[in-house]
Enzyme design. Structure first.
Site, mmCIF file in Angstrom:
data_model
loop_
_atom_site.group_PDB
_atom_site.id
_atom_site.type_symbol
_atom_site.label_atom_id
_atom_site.label_comp_id
_atom_site.label_asym_id
_atom_site.label_seq_id
_atom_site.Cartn_x
_atom_site.Cartn_y
_atom_site.Cartn_z
ATOM 1 C CG HIS A 238 -5.512 -2.569 -0.177
ATOM 2 N ND1 HIS A 238 -4.658 -2.173 -1.196
ATOM 3 C CD2 HIS A 238 -5.210 -1.789 0.889
ATOM 4 C CE1 HIS A 238 -3.885 -1.190 -0.752
ATOM 5 N NE2 HIS A 238 -4.193 -0.939 0.506
ATOM 6 C CD GLU B 135 -2.462 -2.626 -4.027
ATOM 7 O OE1 GLU B 135 -3.638 -2.859 -3.706
ATOM 8 O OE2 GLU B 135 -1.786 -1.758 -3.445
ATOM 9 C CB SER C 105 -0.963 -0.035 1.194
ATOM 10 O OG SER C 105 -2.021 0.887 1.030
#
Length: 307
Positions: free
Chosen positions: A278, A208, A110
């Protein structure tokens, strides 16, 4: 080839830091026993409990924590407690020469994408894109497959992602080999034009994302297209895009329509559907390790991330 960190062993001491936002303390406390179940001893950094608005302490405190864990000869690996925002604020102050002299396992994703890119580029070290303690491990939905992915830190083995893991869809066929790089789409975009701009030339780009509507994903992909990232890459691995549903913008293109627009006409292999990001389960991968993407067979093979 980037330097591989040494594998972890039972009894090793590992550090936990928060280079971005303050982690949820309740979730973090639930996650720490997991590291102990792996046979690891845990040292918490000061940033883990620090709060400075949306940051886990000041930039100086988070930077000092990162440096201290890499410099400590007793610490064999470093796990990030969570993401959020803030890692990029310290990237240009990190002592990459010191990290290069003290290579060790570094794990997160992330917002940590910015640090993966920076450490890969300037410390020439393979790092790990995988679930974080407070954000993922400490949650009830943490998946058994996600747990097993931590085993790659203890024993070097090839990772094989096939349709036995999840269904995959080939947008463009063909085979590509190169270092696996990338991570969170917004963080890859945020580095464009800086000294930490992701070098994708001849590499396999992983992307992502979370909580971005189709029009927002469209905007980011268009910027990457204009920055020639897709022209330079050897292949594209499309991970999980959580909550990519139209909300503010109605009517809307679907995420699939947006993704197809940018990738289906490329001349390099592009495969989507990977549970990387995630999501649960979360398939953890070593960034900077050599990978092979086969769009015809719908497989991704990655060489070990530790030695």
């Amino acid at each position: 080839m980037r330097k591989l960190p040494s594998r972890l062993k039972k009894g090793d001491l590992v550090g936990v830091i928060a280079p971005s936002s303050p982690p949820n303390q309740e979730s973090l406390q639930k996650a720490l026993p997991f590291l102990e179940e792996l046979g690891l001893r845990v040292k918490l950094g000061n940033s883990v409990t620090a709060v400075n608005g949306y940051l886990a302490g000041t930039d100086e405190e988070r930077l000092a924590d990162l440096h201290a864990m890499f410099e400590d000869p007793e610490v064999s690996g470093i796990f990030c407690a969570g993401g959020g925002y803030g890692a990029a604020r310290i990237a240009d102050q990190i002592d990459y020469a010191m990290i290069k002299e003290n290579p060790k396992v570094f794990w997160g994703y992330s917002d940590i994408t910015f640090l993966h890119t920076a450490i890969g580029e300037y410390a020439d070290l393979v790092t790990f894109h995988g679930p974080m303690l407070a954000s993922d491990v400490g949650k009830p939905e943490f998946h058994e497959r996600s747990r097993r992915m931590f085993n790659q830190l203890f024993e070097p083995f090839e990772l094989h992602y096939t349709e036995e893991v999840t269904p995959l869809e080939t947008l463009v066929g063909g085979v590509a080999q190169g270092e696996l790089v990338g991570g969170n789409l917004s963080l890859v975009r945020s580095a464009i034009g800086t000294k930490f701009d992701l070098d994708v030339k001849g590499k396999i780009l992983l992307i992502e994302e979370i909580d971005e509507e189709p029009y927002e994903v469209d905007e980011i992909l268009n910027q990457l297209r204009m920055a020639r990232k897709f022209d330079e890459a050897a292949g594209i691995v499309i991970g999980d895009f959580k909550n990519a549903e139209p909300n503010k913008r109605q009517p809307s293109l679907t995420l699939d329509q947006v993704v197809d627009h940018y990738f289906s006409q490329l001349k390099i292999p592009v495969v989507k559907g990977f549970k990387i990001g995630h999501c649960e389960p979360h398939f953890s991968v070593p960034l900077g390790a050599l990978a092979r993407l086969d769009g015809d067979a719908k497989t991704l093979t990655i060489l070990p991330g530790v030695e």
